[in-house]
Design an enzyme around this catalytic site. Structure first.
Site, short mmCIF file in Angstrom:
data_model
loop_
_atom_site.label_atom_id
_atom_site.label_comp_id
_atom_site.label_asym_id
_atom_site.label_seq_id
_atom_site.Cartn_x
_atom_site.Cartn_y
_atom_site.Cartn_z
N SER A 157 5.99 -0.83 -4.69
CA SER A 157 7.05 -0.29 -3.53
C SER A 157 8.33 -0.47 -4.03
O SER A 157 8.85 0.29 -4.99
CB SER A 157 6.82 -1.18 -2.29
OG SER A 157 7.53 -0.87 -1.23
N ARG A 227 10.92 -6.26 12.27
CA ARG A 227 9.67 -6.63 11.50
C ARG A 227 8.43 -6.23 12.05
O ARG A 227 7.63 -5.71 11.44
CB ARG A 227 9.66 -8.18 11.44
CG ARG A 227 8.40 -8.76 10.77
CD ARG A 227 8.44 -8.17 9.29
NE ARG A 227 7.44 -8.74 8.42
CZ ARG A 227 7.15 -8.71 7.20
NH1 ARG A 227 8.14 -7.61 6.48
NH2 ARG A 227 6.09 -9.07 6.51
N ASP A 322 -1.85 4.98 2.27
CA ASP A 322 -0.58 4.73 2.25
C ASP A 322 0.41 5.85 2.66
O ASP A 322 0.60 6.70 2.03
CB ASP A 322 -0.12 4.23 0.98
CG ASP A 322 1.43 3.70 0.59
OD1 ASP A 322 1.86 3.74 1.89
OD2 ASP A 322 1.80 3.20 -0.22
N HIS A 355 0.00 0.78 3.14
CA HIS A 355 1.07 0.43 2.06
C HIS A 355 0.75 -0.69 1.37
O HIS A 355 1.00 -1.10 0.19
CB HIS A 355 2.32 0.46 2.51
CG HIS A 355 3.59 0.34 1.57
ND1 HIS A 355 3.48 1.11 0.46
CD2 HIS A 355 4.55 -0.67 1.37
CE1 HIS A 355 4.66 0.60 -0.16
NE2 HIS A 355 5.13 -0.18 0.16
N ASP A 356 0.20 -1.82 2.11
CA ASP A 356 0.15 -3.39 1.82
C ASP A 356 -1.06 -3.30 0.45
O ASP A 356 -1.45 -4.40 0.26
CB ASP A 356 -0.45 -4.06 2.96
CG ASP A 356 0.82 -4.88 3.69
OD1 ASP A 356 2.22 -4.56 3.15
OD2 ASP A 356 0.89 -5.27 4.84
#
Length: 382
Positions: A157, A227, A322, A355-356
């Site tokens: 990232s 968040r 992602d 994405h994680d």
């Protein structure tokens, strides 16, 4: 921490601080007269100094990439999956360094630090920093460590952006660049997500133009919403469906605006826990750093031209689900490198984690990563 430390963990570790009195000129035109960096190391630097790996962290991560700080710590470092004895980044072979970026709230100088010129917390007066600024500070930090050339600079990232910037700004000081789930610049959609998150913070009544500490308060609501929004973008639709579906928390609809669905409960928990461990001014700064990254901008939007002087070999990896940093963004990097006749390897891993995924123990991912690190080890003669 588990009762018995796993054999493939670096075990108990402790952070170190390094102070710099030399002024650091920033892209913004501002100057930091002095600063501190907090970092951790794992493994041992070989006599030739050829086996050093620099880990670059993502937006809300820090220097604690692997191992445990104490026997009471429940979770290990953020990249325990990949860093440790016998793992992708094998600490039996490599000397691994992970520093916390300037502008963070995890120990390096940033908005929560005291400004030596005023004796007060920097807060919103801390200057905006860029990926280029981070890499410059990392190069100075490398000098202090006595590392002339990194065997590899590795990041996922925002960390991958730093790895790319290293190849551009310090081409003779990096052998391999490992860029995972990253992009050469954010899309308009990504910038839009970041702006919504910032507005949630900036419009919180407790923000006080960034001087919330002086007013003995915190913009909790704004940071929580920021968040929650960010966390949604880190997951894929498939991952959220598999984890939560449309499961009701109490097994029934309550016909109000409290928590009905499990996914709502999860996001609120993520938001509330984040407020207790992260700083709002830091979040604003970090998202702007993401937005500003665009090395091609200085080369008439020609990414190949930006990489023209890079000497490193590249390993680029993406994940199918992602959508925040989609495989297409990685392919743009690969194309630019191939247009320059650079040495580049590319892998697209099928995974439904979003994405994680770069933090997850996905077999195909770990296999591809490990295979490339074998090449790094061979070049480093370890």
């Amino acid at each position: 921490m588990p009762e018995t430390i796993p054999k493939d963990s670096v075990g108990l570790v402790q952070p170190h601080f390094m102070h710099f009195d030399e002024p650091l000129s920033l892209d913004s035109g501002r100057v930091l007269p002095s600063y501190d960096l907090i970092y951790e190391t794992y493994g041992t630097l070989n006599p030739a100094g050829t086996n050093a790996i620099l880990l670059c962290h993502a937006l809300s991560s820090d220097h604690h990439a692997a191992g445990y700080h104490s026997t009471e710590e429940r979770k290990p470092g953020w990249w325990e999956t990949c860093v440790g004895p016998g793992k992708c980044i094998d600490t039996n072979r490599f000397f691994v360094v992970c520093s916390n970026n300037l502008g963070s709230c995890k120990g390096s100088t940033g908005p929560v630090s005291v400004n030596p010129e005023t004796g007060k917390v920097f807060g919103p007066d801390f200057p905006l920093v860029t990926v280029k600024d981070w890499v410059k500070s990392q190069a100075i930090f490398s000098d202090r460590l006595g590392i002339k050339k990194w065997a590899a600079v590795v990041g996922g990232s925002l960390g991958g952006m730093q790895a790319m910037q290293w190849t551009i700004d310090y081409p003779d000081r990096i052998q391999h660049a490992i860029v995972i789930a990253s992009a050469a610049k954010l899309s308009a959609q990504n910038i839009a997500f970041n702006e919504v998150a910032r507005q949630a913070i900036l419009t919180d009544p407790d923000f006080h133009e960034g001087h919330y500490q002086a007013n003995n308060t915190l913009p909790r609501r704004g940071l929580m919403i920021a968040r929650m929004l960010g966390h949604i973008t880190y997951l894929s639709d498939d991952a959220m469906r598999a984890k939560f579906g449309r499961e009701l928390r109490e097994g029934k609809v309550n016909y109000n605006f409290d928590v009905d669905f499990q996914v709502e409960s999860y996001l609120r928990y993520q938001g509330m826990s984040f407020v207790d461990r992260f700083d709002a001014n830091t979040y604003l700064l970090m998202t702007k750093t993401l937005d500003y990254f665009d090395p091609a901008r200085e080369c008439d939007d020609d990414l190949s031209a930006a990489f023209k002087h890079a000497l490193a070999s590249f390993f680029v990896l993406s994940f199918t689900s992602d959508w925040r940093f989609a495989p297409q963004r990685s392919k743009e990097i690969v194309k630019a490198l191939l247009d320059d006749d650079k040495d580049v390897s590319y892998v697209e891993v099928e995974a439904n984690h979003g994405h994680d995924a770069f933090l997850m123990p996905i077999p195909r991912y770990l296999e591809a990563f490990s295979l490339y690190m074998e090449r790094v080890a061979k070049d480093a003669c370890v």
